[in-house]
Every structure is written in C-alpha cells, then in structure tokens.
Design a protein around this motif. Sequence first.
Motif, PDB file in Angstrom:
ATOM      1  N   GLU A 140       0.760  -1.296   0.093  1.00 23.11           N
ATOM      2  CA  GLU A 140       0.113  -0.142   0.075  1.00 23.11           C
ATOM      3  C   GLU A 140       0.901   1.162   0.038  1.00 23.11           C
ATOM      4  O   GLU A 140       0.387   2.371  -0.629  1.00 23.11           O
ATOM      5  CB  GLU A 140      -1.127   0.080   1.142  1.00 23.11           C
ATOM      6  N   LEU A 141       1.844   1.284   0.726  1.00 25.91           N
ATOM      7  CA  LEU A 141       2.777   2.508   0.631  1.00 25.91           C
ATOM      8  C   LEU A 141       3.502   2.559  -0.475  1.00 25.91           C
ATOM      9  O   LEU A 141       3.652   3.757  -1.216  1.00 25.91           O
ATOM     10  CB  LEU A 141       3.731   2.223   1.920  1.00 25.91           C
ATOM     11  N   LEU A 142       4.146   1.460  -1.147  1.00 30.90           N
ATOM     12  CA  LEU A 142       4.664   1.689  -2.474  1.00 30.90           C
ATOM     13  C   LEU A 142       3.769   2.179  -3.391  1.00 30.90           C
ATOM     14  O   LEU A 142       4.140   2.989  -4.361  1.00 30.90           O
ATOM     15  CB  LEU A 142       5.321   0.502  -2.757  1.00 30.90           C
ATOM     16  N   PHE A 143       2.632   1.570  -3.665  1.00 31.14           N
ATOM     17  CA  PHE A 143       1.861   2.041  -4.620  1.00 31.14           C
ATOM     18  C   PHE A 143       0.932   3.234  -4.351  1.00 31.14           C
ATOM     19  O   PHE A 143       0.515   4.149  -5.201  1.00 31.14           O
ATOM     20  CB  PHE A 143       0.523   0.760  -4.697  1.00 31.14           C
ATOM     21  N   GLY A 144       0.798   3.139  -3.025  1.00 31.39           N
ATOM     22  CA  GLY A 144      -0.320   4.751  -2.615  1.00 31.39           C
ATOM     23  C   GLY A 144       0.637   5.739  -2.653  1.00 31.39           C
ATOM     24  O   GLY A 144      -0.082   6.860  -2.379  1.00 31.39           O
ATOM     25  N   THR A 145       1.798   5.752  -2.114  1.00 36.60           N
ATOM     26  CA  THR A 145       2.780   7.135  -2.283  1.00 36.60           C
ATOM     27  C   THR A 145       3.745   7.158  -3.389  1.00 36.60           C
ATOM     28  O   THR A 145       4.176   8.446  -3.305  1.00 36.60           O
ATOM     29  CB  THR A 145       3.371   7.188  -0.856  1.00 36.60           C
ATOM     30  N   GLY A 146       4.347   6.098  -3.850  1.00 38.38           N
ATOM     31  CA  GLY A 146       5.190   6.332  -4.858  1.00 38.38           C
ATOM     32  C   GLY A 146       6.600   6.500  -4.405  1.00 38.38           C
ATOM     33  O   GLY A 146       7.484   6.771  -4.979  1.00 38.38           O
ATOM     34  N   ARG A 245       6.090   2.186  -8.002  1.00 40.57           N
ATOM     35  CA  ARG A 245       6.359   3.630  -8.039  1.00 40.57           C
ATOM     36  C   ARG A 245       6.195   4.070  -9.441  1.00 40.57           C
ATOM     37  O   ARG A 245       5.400   5.191  -9.481  1.00 40.57           O
ATOM     38  CB  ARG A 245       7.874   3.839  -7.804  1.00 40.57           C
ATOM     39  N   HIS A 246       6.429   3.395 -10.580  1.00 38.20           N
ATOM     40  CA  HIS A 246       6.050   3.981 -12.007  1.00 38.20           C
ATOM     41  C   HIS A 246       4.360   3.741 -11.889  1.00 38.20           C
ATOM     42  O   HIS A 246       3.995   4.448 -12.646  1.00 38.20           O
ATOM     43  CB  HIS A 246       6.579   2.713 -12.783  1.00 38.20           C
ATOM     44  N   THR A 247       3.737   2.831 -11.525  1.00 32.80           N
ATOM     45  CA  THR A 247       2.466   2.515 -11.698  1.00 32.80           C
ATOM     46  C   THR A 247       1.779   3.658 -11.004  1.00 32.80           C
ATOM     47  O   THR A 247       0.890   4.151 -11.457  1.00 32.80           O
ATOM     48  CB  THR A 247       2.012   1.206 -11.143  1.00 32.80           C
ATOM     49  N   PHE A 248       2.251   4.046  -9.584  1.00 33.18           N
ATOM     50  CA  PHE A 248       1.731   5.315  -8.960  1.00 33.18           C
ATOM     51  C   PHE A 248       1.825   6.452  -9.824  1.00 33.18           C
ATOM     52  O   PHE A 248       0.776   7.199  -9.815  1.00 33.18           O
ATOM     53  CB  PHE A 248       2.555   5.325  -7.510  1.00 33.18           C
ATOM     54  N   ALA A 249       3.053   6.811 -10.352  1.00 36.21           N
ATOM     55  CA  ALA A 249       3.216   8.115 -11.058  1.00 36.21           C
ATOM     56  C   ALA A 249       2.265   8.075 -12.206  1.00 36.21           C
ATOM     57  O   ALA A 249       1.692   9.122 -12.643  1.00 36.21           O
ATOM     58  CB  ALA A 249       4.857   8.084 -11.467  1.00 36.21           C
ATOM     59  N   THR A 250       2.053   6.943 -12.876  1.00 35.82           N
ATOM     60  CA  THR A 250       1.325   6.901 -14.293  1.00 35.82           C
ATOM     61  C   THR A 250       0.105   6.884 -14.037  1.00 35.82           C
ATOM     62  O   THR A 250      -0.799   7.440 -14.820  1.00 35.82           O
ATOM     63  CB  THR A 250       1.921   5.574 -14.945  1.00 35.82           C
ATOM     64  N   SER A 251      -0.491   6.414 -13.064  1.00 34.56           N
ATOM     65  CA  SER A 251      -1.833   6.289 -12.438  1.00 34.56           C
ATOM     66  C   SER A 251      -2.389   8.099 -12.000  1.00 34.56           C
ATOM     67  O   SER A 251      -3.566   8.223 -12.740  1.00 34.56           O
ATOM     68  CB  SER A 251      -2.216   5.571 -11.377  1.00 34.56           C
ATOM     69  N   LEU A 252      -1.528   8.670 -11.528  1.00 32.36           N
ATOM     70  CA  LEU A 252      -1.802  10.137 -11.401  1.00 32.36           C
ATOM     71  C   LEU A 252      -1.872  11.055 -12.493  1.00 32.36           C
ATOM     72  O   LEU A 252      -2.749  11.759 -12.735  1.00 32.36           O
ATOM     73  CB  LEU A 252      -0.803  10.598 -10.364  1.00 32.36           C
ATOM     74  N   LEU A 253      -0.863  10.473 -13.477  1.00 30.58           N
ATOM     75  CA  LEU A 253      -0.859  11.487 -14.864  1.00 30.58           C
ATOM     76  C   LEU A 253      -2.222  11.069 -15.356  1.00 30.58           C
ATOM     77  O   LEU A 253      -2.653  11.965 -16.085  1.00 30.58           O
ATOM     78  CB  LEU A 253       0.267  11.111 -15.286  1.00 30.58           C
TER      79      LEU A 253
END
Length: 296
Positions: A140-146, A245-253
């Motif tokens: 959750e932290l890795l995906f939820g915060t990047g 981390r990549h998935t987090f950033a791309t999801s936000l974008l």
Amino acid sequence: MPYSDFLNFLNHEKKYSVHTSVAYEKELQNFHAFMDREGVALAAVDYRFMRHYFAQQKESGKLAVSINRSISALRGYFKYLQREQLVKANPLSLIKALKVPKKLPTLIEKDKLVNLLDNFEELNLVSNEFEEKRDFIVLELLFGTGIRLAELIKIKDEDIDFYNKKILILGKGNKQRFVPLHKTLVHEIDLYQCLKKDQLLQNKASRFIVTKEGKDAYPKLIYRIVKKYLTLITSQNKKSPHVLRHTFATSLLDNGADLNAIKELLGHAGLSSTQVYTHNSAERLKSIYKQAHPKA
C-alpha cells in the motif's frame, strides 16, 4: 587507495548513499587498474586517454547506460582532484554522455493491483497475522505514495502524522518531503502499529517496517514481499518495488494530475525525470484509440 579521500568526500560532505558510494568505488577501481596496465600516471591523464578508456569499454560490450555512469563518476572524481590541485584540468570536461534509447517504465495494470489490495485479507499467503498486515502496508505504501524502496525502509514510527494524514519521507541527498496518505491507509497503519507493539514485545527495531523477529526491514525482504504478491496478478518478468512507483506516477498522470505535483510527490530533483511518465500515458492513449476508434 589513491581515491579514498574522494570517497570520504562523497560520504561525509555530499552525503551520497551507500549504494552510490559502492558504485563509485567500483568505477574508480576499474579506472585505476586500467591506468596501471597502460602505465599512465594520474597527473598525465588527458582527453585522449579518457576517449581511449571509454572506447575500450564500448568494445568490451558495456552498455551505453553503464558507460555514462562511468563518465559521471570519473567527471566528479577529476573535478575533486582539480579542486584539491592534484591535477591541472578535468580531462572529462569535453567528454559527452552517450545517447541511450529511452525505455518506458514497467507498470502493473492498475485495476489488477487495486483488486489485489482490496481483497488482500482473503489471500491467506502467510499464517502470521502481523506478517500479513506488514506485507499489506508495504504494498500500500509503495503503490499509494510512490516512495522508493530505500525511502520505505528508512521510515520511523514518529514520521507518520495521523492527524494530518501524511508521512515524512527522507529522500535522496537527505532531502525531506511530506507525502499524503489516504484515510484507509492511515487506519491500516494504525492497526499495523498495534500488532507490532502487541506481538513483538522484544522489538529492537528503530524503523517502521520490521521483520517478523522485530528487526529493521532490509531491501531483500521488501523485494521478496513485492514479488510474491505481484506474481499473483502478472506474468511479466519485472516485479520490483520500483514498478509500483512507476504505476503510482502513471496512474496520477492518467487521471489528470499536474506534472509538477507528481514531481514533488516522487521527490525528483528536476522535471525531466518525471516527464518519462508522459510517454507511458501517451502510449496507453494510442492503444485505447486503436481499440476503440473505427478509423484507427
């Protein structure tokens, strides 16, 4: 070692990470070994010699990205030597980095990842309640915060601000930043800390994420946790913490977040590092267009 003073400079003044210092040391060992074989003294190294050195690397099959890392390390080394008046000029001042083809960051399908986390308690992959909750918090932290792997294992219990729903992250170069936490994650962190306190009475760890024995978590443990659970939802080869981390950033974008805001959340020094995610979003849009538009 003739370069030990430079390594001390990196560790104590520049505050480089252990990983980076080890990489620099290896580059310097290789370079000094090459100088010894060629019979060239440090003060006699010039632009032509450096061109010869990197040409040898390329001929041996070394990748452009690895050669660029070597160029960066040695440019810093000679800059230090010049400052200390041990050499007259920096022989790498005119050496340019090699062109490296851009690779798109590897991602996990967002919907599959969300579904995994939403149904995590039903998986029962570990018998220990504390381990299950810890593994969930890691994902959750890795995906939820990047945040990066190195940042995750540095988190302390006191870095979590429950009232303001944010967490203090110590990033590269000891730069601090606050990253927001969503309401559900704050609740899960609270449950995790209660379990840690109740089950690990002999806890001697100073960090937030710990082993089942109560010791500080280490990189290999986090890799194992991430790989174990990502194997359930993807067959791709890369299943590392950085993929989240990549998935987090791309999801936000993909959902309209401002690029500068993503940069701040990721702790990037410059916007160029964040812009790589725009290529992922563009490729995804092309794919959707090809599938959905009758003229595609």
